[in-house]
Design an enzyme around this catalytic site. Structure first.
Site, short mmCIF file in Angstrom:
data_model
loop_
_atom_site.label_atom_id
_atom_site.label_comp_id
_atom_site.label_asym_id
_atom_site.label_seq_id
_atom_site.Cartn_x
_atom_site.Cartn_y
_atom_site.Cartn_z
N GLY A 8 0.84 -1.21 0.00
CA GLY A 8 0.00 0.00 0.00
C GLY A 8 0.87 1.25 0.00
O GLY A 8 0.53 2.26 0.63
N GLY A 11 -0.65 4.67 -0.76
CA GLY A 11 -1.84 5.08 -0.02
C GLY A 11 -1.54 6.27 0.87
O GLY A 11 -0.44 6.85 0.82
N GLN A 12 -2.51 6.64 1.70
CA GLN A 12 -2.35 7.84 2.52
C GLN A 12 -1.14 7.72 3.45
O GLN A 12 -0.32 8.64 3.55
CB GLN A 12 -3.62 8.10 3.36
CG GLN A 12 -3.56 9.44 4.09
CD GLN A 12 -4.58 9.59 5.21
OE1 GLN A 12 -5.19 8.59 5.64
NE2 GLN A 12 -4.77 10.79 5.68
N ASP A 53 -0.61 -7.47 -5.76
CA ASP A 53 -1.93 -7.57 -5.13
C ASP A 53 -1.68 -8.45 -3.90
O ASP A 53 -1.24 -9.60 -4.05
CB ASP A 53 -2.90 -8.24 -6.11
CG ASP A 53 -4.30 -8.36 -5.53
OD1 ASP A 53 -4.42 -8.47 -4.29
OD2 ASP A 53 -5.25 -8.35 -6.32
N TYR A 142 -15.27 -3.31 8.18
CA TYR A 142 -13.92 -2.78 8.40
C TYR A 142 -13.48 -3.10 9.84
O TYR A 142 -12.38 -3.62 10.06
CB TYR A 142 -13.96 -1.26 8.18
CG TYR A 142 -12.67 -0.53 8.43
CD1 TYR A 142 -11.60 -0.65 7.55
CD2 TYR A 142 -12.53 0.33 9.53
CE1 TYR A 142 -10.42 0.06 7.75
CE2 TYR A 142 -11.36 1.03 9.74
CZ TYR A 142 -10.31 0.90 8.85
OH TYR A 142 -9.15 1.59 9.06
N LYS A 146 -10.55 -5.48 11.27
CA LYS A 146 -9.47 -4.97 12.12
C LYS A 146 -9.34 -5.79 13.41
O LYS A 146 -8.22 -6.11 13.84
CB LYS A 146 -9.68 -3.48 12.45
CG LYS A 146 -9.46 -2.55 11.25
CD LYS A 146 -8.02 -2.64 10.71
CE LYS A 146 -7.75 -1.69 9.58
NZ LYS A 146 -6.45 -1.89 8.93
N1 SER Z 1 -9.61 6.62 9.11
C1 SER Z 1 -10.25 5.35 9.05
C2 SER Z 1 -11.57 5.41 8.41
O1 SER Z 1 -12.22 6.43 8.53
C3 SER Z 1 -10.41 4.78 10.43
O2 SER Z 1 -9.30 4.06 10.77
O3 SER Z 1 -11.99 4.46 7.85
#
Ligand code: SER
Length: 326
Positions: A8, A11-12, A53, A142, A146
Protein backbone atom coordinates in the site's frame (compact mmCIF):
# COMPACT_ATOMS: atom_id res chain seq x y z
CA UNK A 1 14.84 -3.44 10.46
CA UNK A 2 17.32 -3.59 7.57
CA UNK A 3 15.40 -4.55 4.42
CA UNK A 4 11.87 -3.20 4.44
CA UNK A 5 8.76 -3.84 2.33
CA UNK A 6 5.81 -1.42 2.41
CA UNK A 7 2.51 -2.69 0.96
CA UNK A 8 0.00 0.00 0.00
CA UNK A 9 2.99 2.26 -0.60
CA UNK A 10 1.02 4.87 -2.51
CA UNK A 11 -1.84 5.08 -0.02
CA UNK A 12 -2.35 7.84 2.52
CA UNK A 13 0.14 6.43 5.04
CA UNK A 14 2.45 4.59 2.66
CA UNK A 15 3.20 7.58 0.47
CA UNK A 16 4.64 9.37 3.53
CA UNK A 17 6.18 6.40 5.35
CA UNK A 18 8.10 5.45 2.21
CA UNK A 19 10.19 8.66 1.91
CA UNK A 20 10.68 8.78 5.69
CA UNK A 21 12.07 5.22 5.86
CA UNK A 22 14.18 5.80 2.74
CA UNK A 23 15.62 8.93 4.35
CA UNK A 24 16.53 6.97 7.49
CA UNK A 25 17.66 3.65 6.00
CA UNK A 26 18.73 4.49 2.45
CA UNK A 27 16.49 4.27 -0.64
CA UNK A 28 17.76 0.83 -1.72
CA UNK A 29 16.77 -0.71 1.61
CA UNK A 30 13.07 0.07 1.27
CA UNK A 31 10.98 -1.69 -1.37
CA UNK A 32 7.67 -0.02 -2.27
CA UNK A 33 4.82 -2.35 -3.24
CA UNK A 34 2.16 -0.59 -5.23
CA UNK A 35 -1.14 -2.00 -6.36
CA UNK A 36 -2.74 -1.15 -9.71
CA UNK A 37 -3.01 2.62 -9.43
CA UNK A 38 0.13 4.16 -10.84
CA UNK A 39 1.84 6.18 -8.14
CA UNK A 40 3.20 9.64 -8.83
CA UNK A 41 6.52 9.88 -10.64
CA UNK A 42 8.40 11.13 -7.58
CA UNK A 43 7.49 7.95 -5.65
CA UNK A 44 8.36 5.73 -8.64
CA UNK A 45 11.74 7.41 -9.05
CA UNK A 46 12.63 7.43 -5.37
CA UNK A 47 13.85 3.81 -5.10
CA UNK A 48 13.03 0.14 -5.78
CA UNK A 49 9.40 -0.78 -6.31
CA UNK A 50 7.16 -3.60 -7.45
CA UNK A 51 3.47 -4.15 -8.14
CA UNK A 52 1.63 -6.64 -5.89
CA UNK A 53 -1.93 -7.57 -5.13
CA UNK A 54 -1.56 -8.68 -1.50
CA UNK A 55 -4.07 -11.46 -2.19
CA UNK A 56 -1.44 -13.10 -4.38
CA UNK A 57 0.44 -15.15 -1.77
CA UNK A 58 3.01 -16.64 -4.17
CA UNK A 59 4.06 -13.31 -5.64
CA UNK A 60 4.31 -11.79 -2.16
CA UNK A 61 6.56 -14.60 -0.92
CA UNK A 62 8.67 -14.46 -4.07
CA UNK A 63 9.29 -10.74 -3.65
CA UNK A 64 10.10 -11.03 0.07
CA UNK A 65 12.62 -13.76 -0.74
CA UNK A 66 14.12 -12.01 -3.75
CA UNK A 67 14.73 -8.74 -1.89
CA UNK A 68 15.70 -10.47 1.39
CA UNK A 69 13.06 -8.47 3.26
CA UNK A 70 13.14 -8.64 7.08
CA UNK A 71 10.37 -6.17 7.99
CA UNK A 72 6.94 -5.67 6.36
CA UNK A 73 4.79 -2.59 6.94
CA UNK A 74 1.48 -3.99 5.73
CA UNK A 75 -0.59 -0.93 4.86
CA UNK A 76 -2.73 -2.18 1.95
CA UNK A 77 -6.40 -2.17 3.01
CA UNK A 78 -9.85 -0.75 2.28
CA UNK A 79 -11.07 1.99 4.64
CA UNK A 80 -14.37 1.93 6.54
CA UNK A 81 -16.94 3.57 4.25
CA UNK A 82 -15.63 1.96 1.07
CA UNK A 83 -15.48 -1.40 2.87
CA UNK A 84 -19.14 -1.02 3.83
CA UNK A 85 -20.01 -0.66 0.15
CA UNK A 86 -18.01 -3.79 -0.77
CA UNK A 87 -17.96 -6.06 2.31
CA UNK A 88 -16.75 -9.23 0.55
CA UNK A 89 -13.96 -7.38 -1.21
CA UNK A 90 -13.01 -5.72 2.09
CA UNK A 91 -12.74 -9.10 3.80
CA UNK A 92 -10.73 -10.48 0.91
CA UNK A 93 -8.20 -7.64 0.87
CA UNK A 94 -8.07 -6.81 4.58
CA UNK A 95 -8.01 -10.38 5.92
CA UNK A 96 -6.74 -12.65 3.19
CA UNK A 97 -4.08 -10.06 2.38
CA UNK A 98 -3.00 -10.01 6.03
CA UNK A 99 -3.00 -13.84 6.23
CA UNK A 100 -0.66 -13.92 3.23
CA UNK A 101 1.65 -11.37 4.86
CA UNK A 102 1.71 -13.27 8.16
CA UNK A 103 2.36 -16.63 6.50
CA UNK A 104 5.16 -15.12 4.43
CA UNK A 105 6.58 -13.53 7.58
CA UNK A 106 6.45 -16.86 9.41
CA UNK A 107 8.20 -18.77 6.65
CA UNK A 108 10.76 -16.12 5.75
CA UNK A 109 11.37 -14.66 9.23
CA UNK A 110 10.08 -11.12 8.91
CA UNK A 111 8.73 -8.67 11.49
CA UNK A 112 5.31 -7.23 10.63
CA UNK A 113 3.64 -3.89 11.36
CA UNK A 114 -0.17 -3.98 11.11
CA UNK A 115 -2.31 -0.85 11.45
CA UNK A 116 -5.54 -1.41 13.35
CA UNK A 117 -7.96 1.44 13.96
CA UNK A 118 -10.55 3.13 16.18
CA UNK A 119 -12.83 1.16 13.86
CA UNK A 120 -11.96 -1.98 15.85
CA UNK A 121 -14.35 -0.71 18.55
CA UNK A 122 -18.16 -0.66 18.50
CA UNK A 123 -21.23 0.83 20.17
CA UNK A 124 -20.79 -1.24 23.36
CA UNK A 125 -17.21 0.01 23.86
CA UNK A 126 -16.80 2.76 26.52
CA UNK A 127 -16.53 5.84 24.24
CA UNK A 128 -14.54 8.08 26.57
CA UNK A 129 -11.08 7.10 27.79
CA UNK A 130 -11.58 3.85 25.90
CA UNK A 131 -9.32 1.34 27.67
CA UNK A 132 -6.60 -0.62 25.87
CA UNK A 133 -8.33 -3.90 26.67
CA UNK A 134 -12.09 -3.59 26.51
CA UNK A 135 -15.26 -4.69 24.70
CA UNK A 136 -14.79 -4.88 20.91
CA UNK A 137 -18.00 -5.57 19.04
CA UNK A 138 -17.64 -3.45 15.87
CA UNK A 139 -20.67 -3.15 13.60
CA UNK A 140 -18.77 -2.52 10.33
CA UNK A 141 -16.97 -5.04 8.11
CA UNK A 142 -13.92 -2.78 8.40
CA UNK A 143 -14.05 -3.10 12.19
CA UNK A 144 -14.58 -6.86 11.98
CA UNK A 145 -11.52 -7.11 9.74
CA UNK A 146 -9.47 -4.97 12.12
CA UNK A 147 -10.38 -6.99 15.25
CA UNK A 148 -9.67 -10.19 13.34
CA UNK A 149 -6.37 -8.68 12.18
CA UNK A 150 -5.37 -7.75 15.73
CA UNK A 151 -6.11 -11.30 16.90
CA UNK A 152 -4.32 -12.91 13.96
CA UNK A 153 -1.22 -10.81 14.65
CA UNK A 154 -1.30 -11.81 18.33
CA UNK A 155 -1.77 -15.44 17.29
CA UNK A 156 1.24 -15.45 14.96
CA UNK A 157 3.27 -13.83 17.70
CA UNK A 158 2.50 -16.33 20.45
CA UNK A 159 2.09 -19.42 18.25
CA UNK A 160 5.01 -18.90 15.84
CA UNK A 161 7.05 -16.10 17.49
CA UNK A 162 6.59 -13.82 14.48
CA UNK A 163 7.50 -10.30 15.67
CA UNK A 164 4.14 -8.65 14.97
CA UNK A 165 3.46 -5.12 16.24
CA UNK A 166 0.72 -2.60 15.63
CA UNK A 167 -1.35 0.37 16.75
CA UNK A 168 -4.99 1.42 16.60
CA UNK A 169 -4.83 4.59 14.52
CA UNK A 170 -7.40 7.32 14.90
CA UNK A 171 -8.39 9.45 11.87
CA UNK A 172 -5.19 10.50 10.09
CA UNK A 173 -4.74 13.99 8.68
CA UNK A 174 -2.21 14.65 5.94
CA UNK A 175 -1.74 16.85 2.88
CA UNK A 176 0.24 14.63 0.51
CA UNK A 177 -2.18 11.81 -0.41
CA UNK A 178 -5.92 11.90 0.38
CA UNK A 179 -7.26 8.92 2.40
CA UNK A 180 -10.22 7.88 0.21
CA UNK A 181 -13.18 5.88 1.48
CA UNK A 182 -12.86 6.56 5.21
CA UNK A 183 -15.24 8.04 7.77
CA UNK A 184 -12.67 10.47 9.15
CA UNK A 185 -11.83 11.79 5.64
CA UNK A 186 -13.79 14.98 6.37
CA UNK A 187 -10.88 16.17 8.51
CA UNK A 188 -8.65 16.15 5.40
CA UNK A 189 -11.26 17.34 2.87
CA UNK A 190 -12.03 20.37 5.01
CA UNK A 191 -8.52 21.79 4.44
CA UNK A 192 -8.67 21.39 0.67
CA UNK A 193 -12.12 23.02 0.61
CA UNK A 194 -11.04 25.85 2.94
CA UNK A 195 -8.09 26.75 0.70
CA UNK A 196 -9.79 26.31 -2.68
CA UNK A 197 -13.50 27.13 -2.11
CA UNK A 198 -13.58 28.94 1.22
CA UNK A 199 -16.46 26.64 2.14
CA UNK A 200 -16.95 23.01 3.17
CA UNK A 201 -20.07 20.86 3.31
CA UNK A 202 -19.42 18.25 5.99
CA UNK A 203 -20.90 14.75 5.88
CA UNK A 204 -20.83 14.30 9.68
CA UNK A 205 -22.92 16.15 12.32
CA UNK A 206 -21.21 19.21 13.85
CA UNK A 207 -20.90 17.55 17.28
CA UNK A 208 -19.35 14.22 16.14
CA UNK A 209 -16.25 13.86 18.27
CA UNK A 210 -13.50 11.45 17.13
CA UNK A 211 -9.83 10.79 17.86
CA UNK A 212 -7.43 12.22 15.27
CA UNK A 213 -3.70 12.47 14.53
CA UNK A 214 -1.43 14.43 12.19
CA UNK A 215 0.66 12.27 9.83
CA UNK A 216 4.12 13.18 11.24
CA UNK A 217 3.00 11.71 14.58
CA UNK A 218 1.65 8.58 12.86
CA UNK A 219 5.02 8.06 11.14
CA UNK A 220 7.03 8.46 14.33
CA UNK A 221 4.62 6.08 16.13
CA UNK A 222 5.14 3.29 13.58
CA UNK A 223 8.90 3.66 13.52
CA UNK A 224 9.25 4.02 17.29
CA UNK A 225 7.10 0.94 17.95
CA UNK A 226 9.02 -1.20 15.44
CA UNK A 227 12.31 -0.11 17.04
CA UNK A 228 11.13 -0.64 20.64
CA UNK A 229 12.85 -3.20 22.84
CA UNK A 230 10.57 -6.27 22.66
CA UNK A 231 11.16 -6.93 26.37
CA UNK A 232 9.33 -3.68 27.22
CA UNK A 233 6.19 -4.66 25.27
CA UNK A 234 3.44 -6.24 27.35
CA UNK A 235 1.06 -5.80 24.45
CA UNK A 236 2.37 -6.38 20.95
CA UNK A 237 -0.45 -5.35 18.70
CA UNK A 238 -3.30 -2.90 18.62
CA UNK A 239 -1.92 -0.22 20.94
CA UNK A 240 -4.43 2.61 21.39
CA UNK A 241 -2.76 5.85 20.27
CA UNK A 242 -4.28 9.30 19.85
CA UNK A 243 -3.09 12.89 19.58
CA UNK A 244 -6.27 14.99 19.72
CA UNK A 245 -10.07 14.64 19.74
CA UNK A 246 -12.31 17.15 18.02
CA UNK A 247 -15.65 17.67 16.28
CA UNK A 248 -16.24 19.17 12.80
CA UNK A 249 -17.43 22.33 14.57
CA UNK A 250 -14.18 22.60 16.52
CA UNK A 251 -11.83 22.05 13.58
CA UNK A 252 -13.83 24.58 11.51
CA UNK A 253 -13.43 27.15 14.31
CA UNK A 254 -9.67 26.50 14.40
CA UNK A 255 -9.40 26.95 10.61
CA UNK A 256 -11.39 30.21 10.89
CA UNK A 257 -8.67 31.61 13.16
CA UNK A 258 -6.41 31.54 10.04
CA UNK A 259 -9.07 32.00 7.34
CA UNK A 260 -11.82 34.14 8.90
CA UNK A 261 -14.08 33.92 5.81
CA UNK A 262 -14.12 30.12 5.80
CA UNK A 263 -17.62 28.68 6.34
CA UNK A 264 -19.01 25.20 6.97
CA UNK A 265 -22.43 23.65 6.45
CA UNK A 266 -23.63 20.12 7.17
CA UNK A 267 -25.31 17.51 5.02
CA UNK A 268 -25.15 14.29 6.97
CA UNK A 269 -24.37 11.03 5.18
CA UNK A 270 -26.30 8.43 7.22
CA UNK A 271 -23.81 5.61 6.44
CA UNK A 272 -20.72 7.48 7.62
CA UNK A 273 -22.57 9.11 10.53
CA UNK A 274 -23.65 5.68 11.79
CA UNK A 275 -20.06 4.44 11.51
CA UNK A 276 -18.69 7.47 13.38
CA UNK A 277 -21.36 7.13 16.10
CA UNK A 278 -20.17 3.57 16.75
CA UNK A 279 -16.54 4.63 17.37
CA UNK A 280 -14.91 6.00 20.54
CA UNK A 281 -14.58 9.73 21.16
CA UNK A 282 -11.30 9.53 23.00
CA UNK A 283 -9.05 6.51 23.53
CA UNK A 284 -6.84 6.02 26.56
CA UNK A 285 -3.35 5.55 25.12
CA UNK A 286 -1.44 5.17 28.37
CA UNK A 287 -0.23 1.62 27.56
CA UNK A 288 1.54 2.92 24.42
CA UNK A 289 3.03 5.79 26.43
CA UNK A 290 4.31 3.43 29.13
CA UNK A 291 5.48 0.49 27.04
CA UNK A 292 7.28 2.24 24.16
CA UNK A 293 7.26 5.95 24.91
CA UNK A 294 4.45 7.11 22.60
CA UNK A 295 4.19 10.90 22.70
CA UNK A 296 2.52 13.00 19.97
CA UNK A 297 3.98 16.37 18.90
CA UNK A 298 0.88 17.93 17.31
CA UNK A 299 -2.33 19.10 18.99
CA UNK A 300 -5.29 20.67 17.13
CA UNK A 301 -3.91 24.25 16.82
CA UNK A 302 -0.42 23.01 15.84
CA UNK A 303 -1.79 20.58 13.26
CA UNK A 304 -4.15 23.16 11.68
CA UNK A 305 -1.39 25.76 11.36
CA UNK A 306 1.06 23.31 9.78
CA UNK A 307 -1.54 21.68 7.52
CA UNK A 308 -2.75 25.03 6.12
CA UNK A 309 0.80 26.15 5.47
CA UNK A 310 1.98 22.92 3.78
CA UNK A 311 -1.20 22.31 1.80
CA UNK A 312 -1.29 25.91 0.53
CA UNK A 313 2.28 25.50 -0.73
CA UNK A 314 1.47 22.15 -2.33
CA UNK A 315 -1.62 23.56 -4.08
CA UNK A 316 0.40 26.51 -5.34
CA UNK A 317 3.06 24.17 -6.72
CA UNK A 318 0.43 22.03 -8.43
CA UNK A 319 -1.02 25.16 -10.02
CA UNK A 320 2.32 26.28 -11.41
CA UNK A 321 3.59 22.82 -12.50
CA UNK A 322 0.33 20.91 -12.96
CA UNK A 323 -0.61 17.99 -10.63
CA UNK A 324 1.43 14.77 -10.49
CA UNK A 325 0.35 12.39 -13.22
CA UNK A 326 -1.69 9.34 -12.18
N1 SER B 1 -9.61 6.62 9.11
C1 SER B 1 -10.25 5.35 9.05
C2 SER B 1 -11.57 5.41 8.41
O1 SER B 1 -12.22 6.43 8.53
C3 SER B 1 -10.41 4.78 10.43
O2 SER B 1 -9.30 4.06 10.77
O3 SER B 1 -11.99 4.46 7.85
Amino acid sequence: MQRILITGANGQIGSELLPELRRRHGAEQVLAAFHKKTPDQALLDSGPHCFIDVRDADKLAQIVQEYRIDTIFHLAALLSALAEEHPQLAWDININGLCNVLETARRLHCAVFFPSSIGAFGPQTPPVNTPQDTIQRPTTIYGVSKVSGELLCDYYQHRYRVDTRGVRFPGLISYRTPPGGGTTDYAVEIFHAALTEGHYQCFLRPDTKLDMMYMPDALQAMIRLMQADARQLLHRNAFNITAMSFTPEQIAAEIQKHLPDFSITYRVDPLRQAIADSWPRHMDDSCARQEWGWQPDFDLPGMVEDMLDKLARQLQQEQSHGPDQD
